[in-house]
Structures are given as C-alpha cells and as structure tokens.
Design an enzyme around this catalytic site. Structure first.
Site, PDB file in Angstrom:
ATOM      1  N   HIS A 116      43.629  23.436 -23.956  1.00 50.31           N
ATOM      2  CA  HIS A 116      43.662  24.910 -24.021  1.00 50.31           C
ATOM      3  C   HIS A 116      42.444  25.547 -23.356  1.00 50.31           C
ATOM      4  O   HIS A 116      42.449  26.774 -23.132  1.00 50.31           O
ATOM      5  CB  HIS A 116      43.720  25.390 -25.469  1.00 50.31           C
ATOM      6  N   ASP A 176      51.766  17.312 -25.778  1.00 51.17           N
ATOM      7  CA  ASP A 176      51.345  18.021 -26.980  1.00 51.17           C
ATOM      8  C   ASP A 176      52.407  19.045 -27.377  1.00 51.17           C
ATOM      9  O   ASP A 176      53.169  19.526 -26.533  1.00 51.17           O
ATOM     10  CB  ASP A 176      50.018  18.731 -26.694  1.00 51.17           C
ATOM     11  N   HIS A 190      51.860  22.023 -28.166  1.00 51.56           N
ATOM     12  CA  HIS A 190      51.438  23.315 -27.633  1.00 51.56           C
ATOM     13  C   HIS A 190      51.317  23.249 -26.106  1.00 51.56           C
ATOM     14  O   HIS A 190      50.900  22.225 -25.558  1.00 51.56           O
ATOM     15  CB  HIS A 190      50.074  23.719 -28.204  1.00 51.56           C
ATOM     16  N   ASP A 248      50.951  16.073 -32.043  1.00 50.27           N
ATOM     17  CA  ASP A 248      51.341  17.044 -33.049  1.00 50.27           C
ATOM     18  C   ASP A 248      52.796  17.485 -32.923  1.00 50.27           C
ATOM     19  O   ASP A 248      53.254  18.344 -33.688  1.00 50.27           O
ATOM     20  CB  ASP A 248      50.411  18.253 -33.056  1.00 50.27           C
TER      21      ASP A 248
END
Length: 309
Positions: free
Chosen positions: A127, A164, A166, A245
């Site tokens: 990120h 991931d 995200h 995740d």
C-alpha cells in the site's frame, strides 16, 4: 529448487500497539509453523541487511522517506501517519530491514546463488505509495526490489504478482506507466483501499473479485487472465506480494482461500518463472492476520517455491 528465507530480528521491533493486527507475532507464527513442518533444515536462512537510502529513493520520494525517518517517537510512544499506520522508535530500522531483505534476495537470485526466496519481513509494503506510507505499510518492499532489478541489474521486463485480499495500490501507482513491469493481482472489491479497478491492459491485470470468492473462482482468474498476460510479457524475474489475508479464517478479509490455493498459485508462478525467467522469484510477505492460517499458508507457499510438495 534452491530456496532461501530472508528475515531479521529487527523486523520484530516495529510495534504499532497491542490493539493492532499487524503485530510482531505474525513473524513468530511463521517461524513456528516452518519448524513444525520440518522445513527449517531444508531451507537456507539469510539475514536481511539494511537497505540504503538509494534503494528506497528509486521508488519513493525524499519526502516519503523523511516522513518515516524524521518522525520516530520516544520509546513507548507512537506517531500516527494515518488512522491505521503508526511509527514507534524502531520502525525506520525495521522498514530498512524489510526493504533490504527484498533487495538482497533479488541480488542473490540474479547471481544464481539461489533460485528463489521468501522474505519473512514486516512492515509490509504494497500500500505504500511513492509519495507516502499508507495502510500498515511504510516502504514498498516489492516495488523497491523490482526497481533494483530493472535499474541496477538492467533487466528489461519483470512481473509483480499480488494475491493479498487488498488491492496493492502503491505498487500499481509505482508502475502504472512503465511498460517494463506487468502487475497481475486479484483483490476483494469493494474493500480497502477503495481504489477503483483500472482497465486490463498488457501490463495491468488487476482483477476485482467479490467477497466470499473461493479457490475455484480464484483459479479461473489466474488461468484465464493472469497466465496469458504473464506468458505474453515474458518476465525475466517475478516478484510476489504474498498476502495471506484472503484465507477463509482471516477476519480482516472476506474471501475464502485455503492453504492448497496458495500452493496452487505458487506452483503456477514457478512454472512461468521456469519458462521465462530461469526460475527467478522473490516473494515478500504482505498481509495475513489470523496467526494460525498465516503460518500454515506460508508453509504451503514456501514448500511450493522449493518444490517440496
């Protein structure tokens, strides 16, 4: 395959508070599961060096680096960069170790010392934007390593794969206009960081999927969209943002993958790397917050990298 794990005790020192899910216990859980799986003696263990500023600045602005380096609080306190990203007194050192692991692993893989590597590091990176930290991430470890491969070692094409839960918005932003870099990902949508998916192009295959997406649906995305793009790009090296995740036991996400899915993805990437990149892969830990699921998933990933399953 010759596989190494890069890590360092300094990565345990970054601590954002007892309430925070991105905790030092994540690395301890991984280490415990590697021992339980009896992989400890089969995988080379390498100490991560500190990245130098030049490596960070290949992907990040001076302002982004200074924001982390110059705002370290006294022991026992935290400095908030955003609502869920905090600094402690050792955060900069931990972040340099995390980036240093990715750079050192890249050097070793390109030197032929090892075939591939997994970097068990924190803080995570995908990120982190070129201009600022974000979303638990201080510096973008995978993006820094990819730039090192391109600009120091002179590779012409690389791929970054992100599984991931995200969207790796920082990585996407880093290479959006760079034809040398293919980014392929899937991610839960709508979900943090709430970026809108861009169009699929020859170098951007970022696929939004709904909550509760399971392994069969994920495999269809990989087979129908990732793999054709990877083969067309012919990367000379593959970098992996390895977030776990999307596991069905992870409460920070809403997808439904299991360990066998991570092994399957990794095997497909090993096949692509063998065909186009002399087997060269560097993988870096991103998310994964259910400690048991995280440790088990990393074992599946590392076993597939080392072709031990």
């Amino acid at each position: 395959m010759s596989t190494a794990i890069y890590s360092h005790p300094d990565c345990l020192l970054h601590d954002m508070g007892d309430w925070h899910p991105e905790t030092p216990a994540r690395l301890r859980a991984i280490e415990d599961q590697l021992i339980l799986a009896r992989l400890d003696g089969l995988i080379e263990h390498c100490s991560a060096p500190l990245a130098d500023e030049a490596a960070i600045l290949r992907n990040h602005s001076r302002g982004a680096l200074d924001l982390v380096r110059d705002n370290l609080p006294p022991a026992g306190e935290h400095y908030p960069l955003d609502g869920d990203t905090l600094l402690c007194k050792d955060s900069y050192r931990a972040a340099l170790r995390a980036a240093g692991a990715a750079v050192a692993a890249t050097d070793a893989v390109l030197a032929g010392t090892i075939d591939n590597a997994f970097c068990a590091v924190r803080p995570p990176g995908h990120h982190a934007r070129p201009s600022e930290p974000m979303g638990f991430c201080l510096f973008n470890n995978v993006a820094i390593a990819a730039r090192h491969a391109l600009e120091v070692h002179g590779l012409e094409r690389v791929a970054i794969v992100d599984f991931d839960v995200h969207h790796g918005n920082g990585t996407d932003e880093s290479f959006r206009d760079d034809p040398r870099v293919l980014m392929a990902s899937f991610f839960q949508h709508p979900f943090y960081p709430y970026t809108e998916p861009g169009p699929v192009t020859p170098t951007s295959v970022n696929i939004p999927v709904p909550a509760r997406t399971d392994g069969s649906a994920m495999r269809k995305v990989v087979e129908e969209q990732w793999l054709p793009a990877l083969h067309a790009h012919r990367p000379q090296m593959i970098f992996v943002s390895a977030g776990f995740d999307a596991h069905r036991e992870d409460d920070l996400g809403g997808m439904a993958l299991v360990e066998a899915d991570y092994a399957w993805i990794t095997h497909r990437l090993v096949e692509v790397a063998r065909e186009h990149a002399q087997g060269r892969i560097v993988s870096c830990l991103e998310g994964g917050y259910n400690l048991s699921a995280l440790g088990r998933s990393v074992v599946a990933h590392v076993k597939a990298l080392a072709e031990l399953d």
